[in-house]
Design an enzyme around this catalytic site. Structure first.
Site, short mmCIF file in Angstrom:
data_model
loop_
_atom_site.label_atom_id
_atom_site.label_comp_id
_atom_site.label_asym_id
_atom_site.label_seq_id
_atom_site.Cartn_x
_atom_site.Cartn_y
_atom_site.Cartn_z
N GLU A 183 20.35 15.63 30.61
CA GLU A 183 19.28 14.77 31.15
C GLU A 183 18.23 14.47 30.09
O GLU A 183 17.70 13.37 30.01
CB GLU A 183 18.60 15.47 32.35
CG GLU A 183 19.51 15.77 33.53
CD GLU A 183 20.17 17.15 33.46
OE1 GLU A 183 20.61 17.54 32.35
OE2 GLU A 183 20.26 17.83 34.49
N CYS B 290 18.61 21.33 36.38
CA CYS B 290 18.13 22.71 36.51
C CYS B 290 16.64 22.72 36.85
O CYS B 290 15.93 21.74 36.66
CB CYS B 290 18.40 23.48 35.22
SG CYS B 290 17.43 22.91 33.83
N GLY C 70 55.74 38.33 28.52
CA GLY C 70 55.84 38.56 29.96
C GLY C 70 55.18 39.84 30.46
O GLY C 70 54.66 39.87 31.58
N ARG D 282 43.88 25.03 22.94
CA ARG D 282 43.24 26.18 22.27
C ARG D 282 41.80 25.85 21.90
O ARG D 282 40.91 26.68 22.03
CB ARG D 282 44.02 26.56 21.01
CG ARG D 282 45.34 27.24 21.31
CD ARG D 282 46.07 27.49 20.01
NE ARG D 282 47.36 28.14 20.24
CZ ARG D 282 48.32 28.22 19.32
NH1 ARG D 282 48.13 27.70 18.11
NH2 ARG D 282 49.45 28.84 19.59
N HIS E 77 19.49 19.87 27.53
CA HIS E 77 20.46 19.49 28.55
C HIS E 77 20.72 17.98 28.51
O HIS E 77 19.94 17.23 27.90
CB HIS E 77 19.96 19.93 29.93
CG HIS E 77 20.00 21.43 30.10
ND1 HIS E 77 19.62 22.06 31.25
CD2 HIS E 77 20.41 22.41 29.24
CE1 HIS E 77 19.78 23.38 31.11
NE2 HIS E 77 20.25 23.60 29.89
N1 LIG Z 1 22.09 19.79 35.00
C1 LIG Z 1 22.39 20.45 33.88
N2 LIG Z 1 22.51 19.75 32.74
C2 LIG Z 1 22.87 20.37 31.62
O1 LIG Z 1 23.04 19.65 30.52
C3 LIG Z 1 23.06 21.76 31.59
N3 LIG Z 1 23.44 22.41 30.46
C4 LIG Z 1 22.86 22.48 32.81
N4 LIG Z 1 22.99 23.83 32.83
C5 LIG Z 1 22.45 24.71 33.82
O2 LIG Z 1 21.40 25.48 33.25
C6 LIG Z 1 21.90 26.75 32.82
C7 LIG Z 1 21.65 26.95 31.35
O3 LIG Z 1 20.28 26.83 31.08
P1 LIG Z 1 19.76 27.02 29.56
O4 LIG Z 1 20.57 26.08 28.70
O5 LIG Z 1 19.97 28.44 29.21
O6 LIG Z 1 18.32 26.63 29.62
C8 LIG Z 1 23.39 26.76 33.09
O7 LIG Z 1 23.85 28.03 33.50
C9 LIG Z 1 23.48 25.74 34.22
O8 LIG Z 1 23.11 26.34 35.44
N5 LIG Z 1 22.54 21.78 33.94
ZN LIG Z 2 18.48 21.29 32.68
#
Ligand SMILES: Nc1nc(O)c(N)c(N[C@@H]2O[C@H](COP(=O)(O)O)[C@@H](O)[C@H]2O)n1
Ligand SMILES: [Zn+2]
Length: 359
Positions: free
Chosen positions: A55, A78, A294, A187, A53
């Protein structure tokens, strides 16, 4: 109180997050910035599902400088073990002292849990900096999580008199080059594009991003009767994958011919926009572009499979009593029944106008 510095840092998070636009499904786009004594010491964004992620990338770059620092992140950290371990624990371990969040994560596995965990660990947390922009960036993720369907965008290009082609069906081109390039970029930000049989027969489209984006979406053709040309461009899957959605028992030999060329064919008991969207949801897709005519557009709208409209309007007149229009019958008789678009924005693109609005 949110300071101009906080807002600038959150906007930086959004800029970082957008680097992965179109590549994160089913995950959101997220950016993070770590600031120590007014200086950025770490940055990161989420590149895609299965990867760390935002962070985590920012923490890796900051190293020891994360201790006592402030982290800005566009989505709540998360707090669960998914494809990756919880970011809340990584932030606690790195001893950051302040977490500034754009918006809460609507994922029920997170939904405030990340914030609660950080607060329990004695970290100062604030939420809601540049919140509207953070939510807009992930409108498709929010919709997908809440409604268990991909976010549908209906895109069409029409003349000022509301026609998408001439009376004889000729449509190359309604809008100018800049507007068409904008569609190619769009796209690339989508996971799938859906058209009907008429579009394949009349336009023989590529439905690719023509190198204006990092990847091509899945091209989906919805056709009940499979009366499709044997040599359409969409059957060449070297550039992008193609899925043909039809009904059980229709033209089995043609189905096999398509499969032999590498096209995926799925025969549903009954072919409807919602059935196809449910399948695309199960495949992890987040944003689906309806680039159809359409009749199919009206069915998709009626079934609630369109959340946003992107209408390109060209300053030209073609006329023609039976020239096709963007939307077939919705069953309305009174103007009071018309579906109003909300949060509309008008953008000039070259000679043309783009209207974006939400249903
Ligand atoms: N805060 C945060 N930073 C990120 O970079 C993220 N990708 C998320 N995602 C959250 O975690 C779920 C995915 O978790 P995994 O990658 O499968 O471990 C996603 O649904 C978000 O809720 N959050
Ligand atoms: Zn996370």
């Amino acid at each position: 109180m949110t300071s101009p510095f906080d807002r600038a840092m959150m906007q930086r998070c959004l800029t970082l997050a957008r680097r992965a636009q179109g590549q994160t499904a089913p995950n959101p786009m997220v950016g993070a910035v770590i600031v120590q004594e007014g200086v950025i010491v770490g940055e990161g964004f989420h590149p895609g599902a299965g990867q760390p992620h935002a962070e985590v990338f920012a923490l890796r770059q900051a190293g020891d400088r994360a201790r006592g620092a402030t982290i800005y992140v566009s989505l709540e950290p998360c707090n669960h073990y998914g494809r990756t371990p919880p970011c809340s624990e990584a932030l606690i371990e790195a001893q950051v002292s302040n977490v500034i969040i754009g918006t809460i994560d609507p994922n029920p596995k997170v939904g405030g849990g990340g914030i609660a965990r950080l607060k329990d660990a004695g970290i100062k947390v604030s939420v809601g900096v540049e919140e509207a922009d953070c939510r807009r960036l992930n409108e498709a993720f929010f919709h997908r999580i809440t409604h268990k369907r991909p976010f549908g965008i209906l895109k069409y290009a029409m003349t000022l008199d509301g026609k998408i082609a001439s009376q004889g069906g000729h449509s190359a081109w309604v809008t100018g080059t800049p507007a068409r390039q904008r569609v190619h970029q769009l796209r690339g930000n989508c996971d799938a594009i859906i058209v009907g049989g008429n579009t394949v027969r009349n336009d023989n489209p590529h439905l690719t991003c023509h190198n204006h984006a990092a990847k091509n979406p899945l091209r989906v053709v919805m056709s009940r009767r499979l009366d499709l040309p044997p040599d359409a461009r969409l059957w060449d899957v070297r550039e992008a994958p193609t899925l043909v959605a039809t009904e059980s028992g229709v033209k089995p030999e043609f189905q096999d011919q398509l499969r032999d060329r590498g096209v995926e064919v799925i025969a549903y008991p009954q072919l409807t926009p919602s059935v196809v969207m449910a399948d695309l949801y199960e495949r992890g897709m987040m944003t689906v572009l309806w680039e159809c005519g359409g009749v199919l557009a009206a069915r998709a709208l009626s079934e609630g499979m369109v959340q946003k409209v992107m209408a390109f309007i060209a300053p030209k007149l073609i006329g023609g009593d039976s020239a096709p229009t963007p939307l077939a019958d919705l069953g309305f008789t009174q103007m009071t029944e018309a579906l109003p678009l909300q949060h509309c924005q008008w953008h000039p693109i070259g000679e043309d106008l783009l209207l974006e609005g939400y249903l």
